[in-house]
Design a protein around this motif. Structure first.
Motif, PDB file in Angstrom:
ATOM      1  N   GLN A 173       5.046  -1.169  31.865  1.00 42.98           N
ATOM      2  CA  GLN A 173       4.943  -1.091  33.468  1.00 42.98           C
ATOM      3  C   GLN A 173       3.500  -0.454  32.926  1.00 42.98           C
ATOM      4  O   GLN A 173       2.795  -0.625  34.665  1.00 42.98           O
ATOM      5  CB  GLN A 173       6.317  -1.165  33.783  1.00 42.98           C
ATOM      6  N   TYR A 174       3.049   0.967  33.075  1.00 41.62           N
ATOM      7  CA  TYR A 174       2.061   1.479  32.272  1.00 41.62           C
ATOM      8  C   TYR A 174       0.818   1.025  32.666  1.00 41.62           C
ATOM      9  O   TYR A 174      -0.020   1.463  32.295  1.00 41.62           O
ATOM     10  CB  TYR A 174       2.874   2.219  32.475  1.00 41.62           C
ATOM     11  N   ARG A 175       1.160  -0.259  31.933  1.00 42.07           N
ATOM     12  CA  ARG A 175      -0.657  -0.644  30.508  1.00 42.07           C
ATOM     13  C   ARG A 175      -1.116  -1.907  31.692  1.00 42.07           C
ATOM     14  O   ARG A 175       0.256  -2.648  32.547  1.00 42.07           O
ATOM     15  CB  ARG A 175      -0.331  -1.549  29.904  1.00 42.07           C
ATOM     16  N   SER A 176      -2.483  -2.434  31.629  1.00 42.08           N
ATOM     17  CA  SER A 176      -2.661  -2.622  32.219  1.00 42.08           C
ATOM     18  C   SER A 176      -3.224  -4.601  32.075  1.00 42.08           C
ATOM     19  O   SER A 176      -2.540  -4.748  31.509  1.00 42.08           O
ATOM     20  CB  SER A 176      -4.626  -2.682  32.602  1.00 42.08           C
ATOM     21  N   ASP A 177      -3.491  -5.534  33.050  1.00 45.65           N
ATOM     22  CA  ASP A 177      -3.139  -6.886  32.954  1.00 45.65           C
ATOM     23  C   ASP A 177      -3.862  -6.809  31.386  1.00 45.65           C
ATOM     24  O   ASP A 177      -4.117  -7.947  30.262  1.00 45.65           O
ATOM     25  CB  ASP A 177      -3.493  -7.846  33.494  1.00 45.65           C
ATOM     26  N   ASP A 178      -5.383  -6.198  31.039  1.00 46.06           N
ATOM     27  CA  ASP A 178      -6.219  -6.904  29.830  1.00 46.06           C
ATOM     28  C   ASP A 178      -5.864  -5.932  28.830  1.00 46.06           C
ATOM     29  O   ASP A 178      -5.515  -6.235  27.699  1.00 46.06           O
ATOM     30  CB  ASP A 178      -7.081  -5.968  29.880  1.00 46.06           C
ATOM     31  N   GLU A 179      -4.586  -4.581  29.215  1.00 49.21           N
ATOM     32  CA  GLU A 179      -3.894  -4.174  27.483  1.00 49.21           C
ATOM     33  C   GLU A 179      -3.044  -4.763  27.245  1.00 49.21           C
ATOM     34  O   GLU A 179      -2.822  -5.430  26.115  1.00 49.21           O
ATOM     35  CB  GLU A 179      -3.356  -2.288  27.960  1.00 49.21           C
ATOM     36  N   ILE A 180      -1.827  -5.534  28.490  1.00 51.95           N
ATOM     37  CA  ILE A 180      -0.617  -6.559  27.428  1.00 51.95           C
ATOM     38  C   ILE A 180      -1.069  -7.411  27.099  1.00 51.95           C
ATOM     39  O   ILE A 180      -0.998  -8.174  25.891  1.00 51.95           O
ATOM     40  CB  ILE A 180       0.110  -6.565  29.230  1.00 51.95           C
ATOM     41  N   GLN A 230      -3.965  -8.253  25.371  1.00 53.68           N
ATOM     42  CA  GLN A 230      -4.084  -7.851  23.764  1.00 53.68           C
ATOM     43  C   GLN A 230      -3.805  -7.360  23.159  1.00 53.68           C
ATOM     44  O   GLN A 230      -3.322  -7.533  22.064  1.00 53.68           O
ATOM     45  CB  GLN A 230      -5.714  -6.324  23.791  1.00 53.68           C
ATOM     46  N   LEU A 231      -2.319  -6.584  23.133  1.00 53.47           N
ATOM     47  CA  LEU A 231      -0.648  -6.691  22.915  1.00 53.47           C
ATOM     48  C   LEU A 231      -0.731  -8.158  22.133  1.00 53.47           C
ATOM     49  O   LEU A 231       0.454  -7.508  21.474  1.00 53.47           O
ATOM     50  CB  LEU A 231      -0.280  -5.634  23.310  1.00 53.47           C
ATOM     51  N   CYS A 232      -0.501  -8.786  23.484  1.00 53.91           N
ATOM     52  CA  CYS A 232       0.405 -10.116  22.798  1.00 53.91           C
ATOM     53  C   CYS A 232      -0.381 -10.406  21.901  1.00 53.91           C
ATOM     54  O   CYS A 232      -0.285 -11.240  20.728  1.00 53.91           O
ATOM     55  CB  CYS A 232       0.046 -10.975  23.930  1.00 53.91           C
ATOM     56  N   ARG A 257      -2.224  -9.256  19.439  1.00 56.71           N
ATOM     57  CA  ARG A 257      -2.381  -8.565  18.437  1.00 56.71           C
ATOM     58  C   ARG A 257      -0.466  -8.976  17.929  1.00 56.71           C
ATOM     59  O   ARG A 257      -1.004  -8.701  16.942  1.00 56.71           O
ATOM     60  CB  ARG A 257      -2.359  -7.192  18.483  1.00 56.71           C
ATOM     61  N   LEU A 258      -0.178  -8.790  18.827  1.00 54.25           N
ATOM     62  CA  LEU A 258       1.811  -9.416  18.347  1.00 54.25           C
ATOM     63  C   LEU A 258       1.601 -10.631  17.447  1.00 54.25           C
ATOM     64  O   LEU A 258       2.227 -11.186  16.302  1.00 54.25           O
ATOM     65  CB  LEU A 258       2.849  -9.526  19.646  1.00 54.25           C
ATOM     66  N   ALA A 259       1.092 -12.109  18.235  1.00 59.64           N
ATOM     67  CA  ALA A 259       0.896 -12.964  18.054  1.00 59.64           C
ATOM     68  C   ALA A 259       0.688 -13.001  16.826  1.00 59.64           C
ATOM     69  O   ALA A 259       0.614 -13.763  15.844  1.00 59.64           O
ATOM     70  CB  ALA A 259       0.508 -14.019  18.414  1.00 59.64           C
ATOM     71  N   ARG A 260      -1.018 -12.360  16.076  1.00 55.80           N
ATOM     72  CA  ARG A 260      -1.144 -12.467  14.502  1.00 55.80           C
ATOM     73  C   ARG A 260      -0.539 -12.169  13.731  1.00 55.80           C
ATOM     74  O   ARG A 260      -0.668 -12.686  12.244  1.00 55.80           O
ATOM     75  CB  ARG A 260      -2.030 -11.449  14.701  1.00 55.80           C
ATOM     76  N   PHE A 261       0.491 -11.254  14.051  1.00 57.37           N
ATOM     77  CA  PHE A 261       1.828 -11.285  12.427  1.00 57.37           C
ATOM     78  C   PHE A 261       2.781 -11.821  12.166  1.00 57.37           C
ATOM     79  O   PHE A 261       2.905 -12.141  10.883  1.00 57.37           O
ATOM     80  CB  PHE A 261       2.032  -9.497  13.153  1.00 57.37           C
TER      81      PHE A 261
END
Length: 158
Positions: A14-21, A23-25, A27-31
């Protein structure tokens, strides 16, 4: 490293920006392949459940056609793999109706499979377990769906 709970992850996201979320998604999809498959379902197929069901059924048909029928050992191994893959696709959907429909289709394919599964105790036990599992899942559905799927289940038991 201790894994965070879902509640902790939700609070932090909830504290992260849309762009950070985003990037996290990515990165998660790469693994993991499963993460990529789930993200694909959520982005492209979740709004068309009927199309998703047809896609899974066609993939199941293809897998059944590739089974090595030289011995029951290979048949059992392949059927378990198909069921494992099917359960993964069901988890992506999370829809109880989709789960029952796909499991019934799996049982239909298994029942009609040649050579007959009736000649192998392990395959018959797997088939019976799936029928019991379907029966439990049907009980959680709406009454109309319970009746419709109940008829299909009775056909499978005959």
């Amino acid at each position: 490293m201790k894994t965070a709970t879902i509640a902790q992850l939700k609070k932090e996201l909830q504290y992260r920006s849309d762009d950070e979320i985003l990037q996290l998604c990515l990165r998660l999809a790469r693994f993991k392949k499963e993460n990529k498959e789930l993200l694909t379902y959520l982005l492209f197929e979740a709004d068309n459940e009927a199309g998703y069901i047809e896609h899974v059924k066609s993939e199941m048909d293809e897998q059944f056609s590739l089974i090595n029928t030289n011995s029951f050992f290979y048949i059992k191994k392949s059927v378990r793999k198909i069921l494992r893959t099917l359960k993964k696709f069901i988890r992506y959907s999370g829809n109880k109706e989709t789960e029952v429909e796909l499991l019934i289709y799996f049982c239909e394919k298994l029942k009609d499979f040649q050579p007959s599964i009736r000649r192998n105790v392990t395959l018959m036990n797997l088939y019976e377990r799936q029928l019991l599992f379907i029966e439990k899942k049907i009980a959680a559905l709406h009454e109309d769906l319970q009746y419709d799927f109940g008829l299909l289940l009775e056909e499978l038991r005959a």
